[in-house]
Enzyme design. Structure first.
Site, PDB file in Angstrom:
ATOM      1  N   ASP A 105       0.825  -1.203   0.000  1.00  0.00           N
ATOM      2  CA  ASP A 105       0.000   0.000   0.000  1.00  0.00           C
ATOM      3  C   ASP A 105       0.868   1.266   0.000  1.00  0.00           C
ATOM      4  OD1 ASP A 105      -2.825   0.931   0.406  1.00  0.00           O
ATOM      5  OD2 ASP A 105      -1.957   1.857   2.183  1.00  0.00           O
ATOM      6  N   GLU A 148      13.974 -15.377   0.764  1.00  0.00           N
ATOM      7  CA  GLU A 148      14.293 -16.484   1.686  1.00  0.00           C
ATOM      8  C   GLU A 148      13.387 -17.678   1.408  1.00  0.00           C
ATOM      9  OE1 GLU A 148      13.590 -14.787   5.561  1.00  0.00           O
ATOM     10  OE2 GLU A 148      15.280 -13.405   5.373  1.00  0.00           O
TER      11      GLU A 148
HETATM   12  C1  GLC Z   1      -4.186   3.006  -0.703  1.00  0.00           C
HETATM   13  C2  GLC Z   1      -5.410   2.133  -0.598  1.00  0.00           C
HETATM   14  C3  GLC Z   1      -6.554   2.978  -0.144  1.00  0.00           C
HETATM   15  C4  GLC Z   1      -6.212   3.572   1.206  1.00  0.00           C
HETATM   16  C5  GLC Z   1      -4.893   4.319   1.176  1.00  0.00           C
HETATM   17  C6  GLC Z   1      -4.374   4.570   2.560  1.00  0.00           C
HETATM   18  O1  GLC Z   1      -4.294   3.948  -1.706  1.00  0.00           O
HETATM   19  O2  GLC Z   1      -5.659   1.484  -1.806  1.00  0.00           O
HETATM   20  O3  GLC Z   1      -7.760   2.271  -0.081  1.00  0.00           O
HETATM   21  O4  GLC Z   1      -7.227   4.448   1.597  1.00  0.00           O
HETATM   22  O5  GLC Z   1      -3.902   3.585   0.529  1.00  0.00           O
HETATM   23  O6  GLC Z   1      -3.957   3.382   3.155  1.00  0.00           O
END
Ligand code: GLC
Length: 562
Positions: free
Chosen positions: A220, A269
């Site tokens: 993310d 790993e």
């Molecule tokens: C990313 C995710 C989104 C979230 C953001 C903060 O863009 O896809 O859904 O709100 O990160 O974590």
């Protein structure tokens, strides 16, 4: 623990041309009737996923969370939200997926924890300057009494990226004190990646899930981890990335790749090595590809088609450029039209041509009324675009419900909305709930077979899109996806393609060495099949021709077998 992990050399490359299905766990299938989808719900639908023909599932966060941002506010990175199940349920789900030859990708959220994470609670309890505070970005405010935020940085969801705390310890106990950074909601404090403890802890998290049999990770906001926090903090009044040299204060800094080199060592790993795909909204392709190097995460999302108009030249240019760049980076390309953050693509394509991001937001705010869309056209284009995308070299990311041709639920009642964007913009931007409504499985069951009364209301029109309404219906979107994903296994070959002709309204390409031809007519009028194409070999079509089969209908893709 799950030891059902395959280890052949061939399997190590499974991700390169995989069809990956994104599950938003709280909206997929609810096994215990509490109105929230859960892990056992996923397990119960492995048969459905297997019939669909996907290679892997990616699960959006299923960790303990207060759901301030739909689970992207993680309380504990190494556990399952009790409302979604237990670690045993998770192991059972992975076992069932692997038994069906489906890989499992987990979402890892490294930029921020939640404000309920034990580290953040400790940081709030500790005094300024303490080691507990050093896991996050705590700064004194500006102004005579520190009453102004430390910088002008905005949050992605609206409002400032800083929140002031009341000190619990130290000389200012009981008084307003320092500010902490949160590039997203205030419940999502940004972690300090200069702190070795933070780095080490994420290695532990990666190993924790990889040891349980997870095959890969979706990372993310991968481009945001490292920031320039040297004082005085630089001004950056918008979140746009304007430079492509790694010197932006907040995003895509060169140092971030040291982190991913460390992650790659951890992922390697394992046998086969675990995969990773970066979510890096970096506007410069050459910069985005740095995340996709084999010495880094290995793959990066490419949102170019998602953001492009439905246009032959635009699609051709993107595909040509992205394939060349993927080859240069050693990764394979990725493609995506829908996910949990954007308006579902049949709805996007139903809007008048030229509707931009602001226009889409306005459309949502009007409950899907202004500007008026053309849903039939939107679905026709979405089916054509998806069939085009599934024919491309590289991996295709699909979002739950798109195989049902779901539209955005644009008119959710205001009181049901949950996206922090809705609240942080003072109800000016509606946010992403409309693509997160729980799935319709069975038109004649309560809650369309999802389970209990869903946490976001399902519109009545979901009935017509339910799995039960489409199963076995030859023209349904579900059967189109099933047939395309089945034929895709034959069509996939070398990671290259050959354009058949210069683009006009119709785009055609060959896959070599298998020799499939794929034709997309981006125009509205039927087009002649190119010379040499044998109409009797059309095996998948996103739309049907009303007239002679020598014509490609408007806004339609055809797959023609060799
Ligand atoms: C990313 C995710 C989104 C979230 C953001 C903060 O863009 O896809 O859904 O709100 O990160 O974590």
């Amino acid at each position: 623990m799950n030891d059902n992990v395959s280890t052949t050399a061939l399997d190590a490359d499974w991700w390169r041309q995989a069809a990956v299905y994104q599950i938003y766990p709280r909206s997929f299938a609810d096994s215990n009737g509490d109105g929230m989808g859960d892990i056992a719900g996923v397990t119960s639908r492995i048969g459905y996923l297997s019939d669909l023909g996907i290679d892997a599932v990616w699960l959006s966060p299923f960790y303990p969370s207060a759901l301030a941002d739909g689970g992207y506010d993680v309380d504990d990175y190494r556990n399952v939200d009790p409302r979604l199940g237990t670690l045993d349920d998770f192991d059972a789900m992975v076992g069932a997926a692997h038994a069906a030859n489906i890989k499992v990708i987990a979402d890892v959220v490294p930029n921020h924890s939640s404000n309920r994470h034990e580290w953040f609670k400790a940081a709030l309890a500790a005094a300024p300057g303490s080691p507990e505070r050093a896991r996050y970005h705590f700064f004194d405010g500006q102004g005579e009494n520190g009453e102004l935020p430390p910088s002008d940085w905005p949050s992605h969801f609206g409002g400032p990226a800083w929140t002031r705390v009341t000190e619990a310890a130290g000389e200012n106990a009981g008084k307003p004190g320092q500010w902490y950074l949160h590039l997203f909601a205030s419940e999502q404090p940004d972690l300090n990646w200069d702190n070795p403890e933070v780095r080490e802890d994420f290695h532990t998290t990666l190993r924790f899930w990889a040891d349980r049999g997870v095959d890969g990770f979706r990372v993310d906001v991968a481009h945001a981890l490292v920031k320039d926090m040297t004082l005085p903090l630089r001004s950056k009044p918008t979140l746009e990335i304007k430079v492509d040299d790694g010197t932006d204060a907040l995003f895509d800094r060169d140092e971030v790749h040291e982190i991913y080199a460390g992650w790659r060592s951890v992922l390697n790993e394992y046998d086969p090595p675990r995969t990773a795909v970066a979510e890096a909204w970096v506007p410069f392709t050459h910069r985005r590809l740095r995340y996709a190097r084999p010495t880094g995460l290995g793959q990066a999302f490419n949102f170019d088609l998602l953001q492009a108009p439905f246009d032959a030249t635009a699609f051709r240019d993107i595909v040509t450029r992205c394939l060349a760049e993927a080859e240069a980076s050693g990764a394979s390309s990725t493609w995506v039209f829908s996910n949990h953050d954007v308006i579902r693509h049949p709805s996007r394509y139903s809007l008048p041509d030229g509707t931009d991001g602001a226009g889409q937001d306005a459309w949502l705010l009007s409950g899907g009324r202004e500007p008026a869309g053309d849903p039939a056209r939107g679905l026709r284009r979405a089916r054509a675009a998806t069939l085009f995308m599934l024919s491309l070299p590289g991996s295709a990311y699909l979002y739950q419900g798109e195989e049902l041709g779901l539209f955005e639920a644009a008119d959710l009642p205001a009181e049901s909305l949950q996206d922090p964007t809705w609240f942080r913009t003072g109800n000016k931007i509606k946010g992403r709930d409309g693509c997160r409504v729980p799935l319709p499985w069975n038109a004649s069951e309560a809650n369309f077979g999802f389970g209990g009364s869903p946490w976001l209301p399902q519109p009545e029109w979901f009935a017509g899109h339910a799995v039960s309404a489409q199963d076995g219906a030859p023209d349904s979107t579900l059967e189109l996806y099933r047939s395309a994903l089945a034929w895709r296994r034959t069509l996939q070959s070398a990671e290259s393609l050959e354009w058949v002709s210069e683009p006009d309204a119709t785009l055609a390409h060959y896959r070599r060495p298998n020799g499939w031809t794929v034709l997309t007519n981006f125009g509205t009028a039927p087009a002649e099949l190119p010379a040499g194409v044998d109409a009797s070999k059309i095996v998948v079509a996103s739309g049907t021709a009303a007239g002679p089969t020598t014509m490609v209908p408007g806004e339609t893709t055809l797959w023609i077998a060799p």
